[in-house]
Enzyme design. Sequence first.
Site: not given
Length: 643
Positions: A320, A373
């Site tokens: 993330d 990401e």
Amino acid sequence: MRRPHEPRYDTSLLTDHDIYLFKEGNHFDLHDKLGSHPMTVDGEPGTLFAVWAPNAAAVSVVGDFNGWDVESHPLAVRLDSSGIWEGFLPGIGRGALYKYHIVSATGEYRGDKGDPFARFWETSPKTASIVWDLDYAWGDGDWMAGRGAKNALDAPLSIYEVHLGSFAREMGDRYRSLSYLELADRLTEHVLACGFTHVEFLPVMEHPFFGSWGYQTLGYFAPTSRFGTPQEFMALIDRLHQAGIGVILDWVPSHFPTDGHGLSYFDGTHLFEHADPRRGYHPDWNCYIFNTGRYEVRAFLISSAMFWLSKYHIDGLRVDAVASMLYLDYSRKDGEWIPNIHGGRENLDNITFFQKLNEAAYTRFPDIQTMAEESTAWPMVSRPPYIGGLGFGMKWNMGWMHDTLRYFSRDPIHRKFHHGELTFGIWYAFTENYILPLSHDEVVYGKGSLLGKMPGDDWQKFANLRLLYALMYAHPGKKLLFMGAEIAQWSEWNHDAEIDWRLLEYRHHRGVMTWVRDLNDLYRREPALHERDFEPSGFEWVDFRDAEASVVAFLRKGARPQNMVLGVFNFTPVARPAYRVGVPMGGVWTELLNSDADVYGGSGLGNAGAVAAQDAPGHGHPYSLEMVLPPLSAVLLTPQNWL
């Protein structure tokens, strides 16, 4: 003479080599050395505790076994300058609640801290760590032996993104979330029914605030106890694996919450986080930022990644907020960030961290994938470190997602003026190994559901949604769809409610789910749609110039010449009964899928299952198809024979 239950200091899991690796940031199995470990020493059962607190003057273990008395179970500091405190506590076993009471050498701090390496935690709002083991009899041997082919870059990868707490709820029991064991069959059956190859769980690592969806991680080595025990989470993974479904976890090495019982200010100093708030505090998320320039912190985080890959048989990690880690000025104004040693904005520590993380992951587990990401144009995210890349296996294609959703949100009458939003993504489609994400981030915070973004009346909204999914599955790149999108949920995602399963009572919602199933089936079955996702040779434009009609057509190609799929996409509600598309070969082209078919909720317009190529050149090809293009539709065809 040692008193009963008195701590012993003659037992350790750490060797001199462990300490050497730990200090240089290259020990990636710290979970096997630090934390709490039930064991038997000289015939006496108990638990060995070890914690890194280099700036502590004293550390003791407090818990339900000693009335949370800070004096009764002190630990001893190792004499090797590692800053690790250890002790074997007899009589303490599985299920014991505990924390570390830390007195800082600064003289200004003392407090009770959860174990950074705890394998199990009390359920929030309670905050104690729990002594636990990871004993489990896995039954996924066949999956583990063959998963390399299922996770390969040339394999079909269709990911169902899931928030475990809101996938389904128990109506008759205070509307609670399902447990890991309750999810095992229900989630597996749904994923199989829809044809996805993998699931991706939003962070399951323990987190104090349910509303953070797990992205404010506190327990980097523990699945959240909200849904059950570590073994029950293993059982969920095991069930998915035995059904042939891969499991990917979201993982958050960028930041952690400020909760006092967690990692922040751990030993009275900024141990895990940067001390300077210009590097150590993220104002957008009200959280602390890991100091990966500190070798022991880097080892802590990479050990967490290795832990999930090894102990829980995880097939991939989606990392993330990579962009926030790469740029020192991420979401900061002038004067709110510190340049690197060269005066630049690049975070050199985190570049090294990502490279070491991915080198370790792929060295130990060559049959998994790591996924970034990353929302900027940072180069070579999914290229190897030895040529200067970050080393990830894949990267989320945020640009494609934003451009495509912006295009689809437009009234079809205006789409011809924005044709480039539809076609631009191919210009960079092969610069990285991309995943096309229609993720949870696009259906929260007032953005509405995917169905709600679509223009027009209800019929057009559903037709547009089916068209969007067809474009995603035909476009180069692996696929990701957030839960609820497969049934065309009207409302945006609410983590306090389950997916609106009652919608499946209605024809158009069932039609979308059937469409997703058939797209997944075709995607897995046709090598042309997945084999060369990351190679320019796997894609060829037939026509991207027909902005006036808002139609595009392209070919997807597999490794063998006979593996070819033609996709023709009509982005207006105007049916085109004699649309001509050039093709490279004659014969009959079979209609594989038509999003306007009645079974999907469409109008039933189509090509009667096939189109015969004509000896009329078109779009630079020697043959062409005169075909029916239904309104707001995608038609996918493949050559039936060769001429």
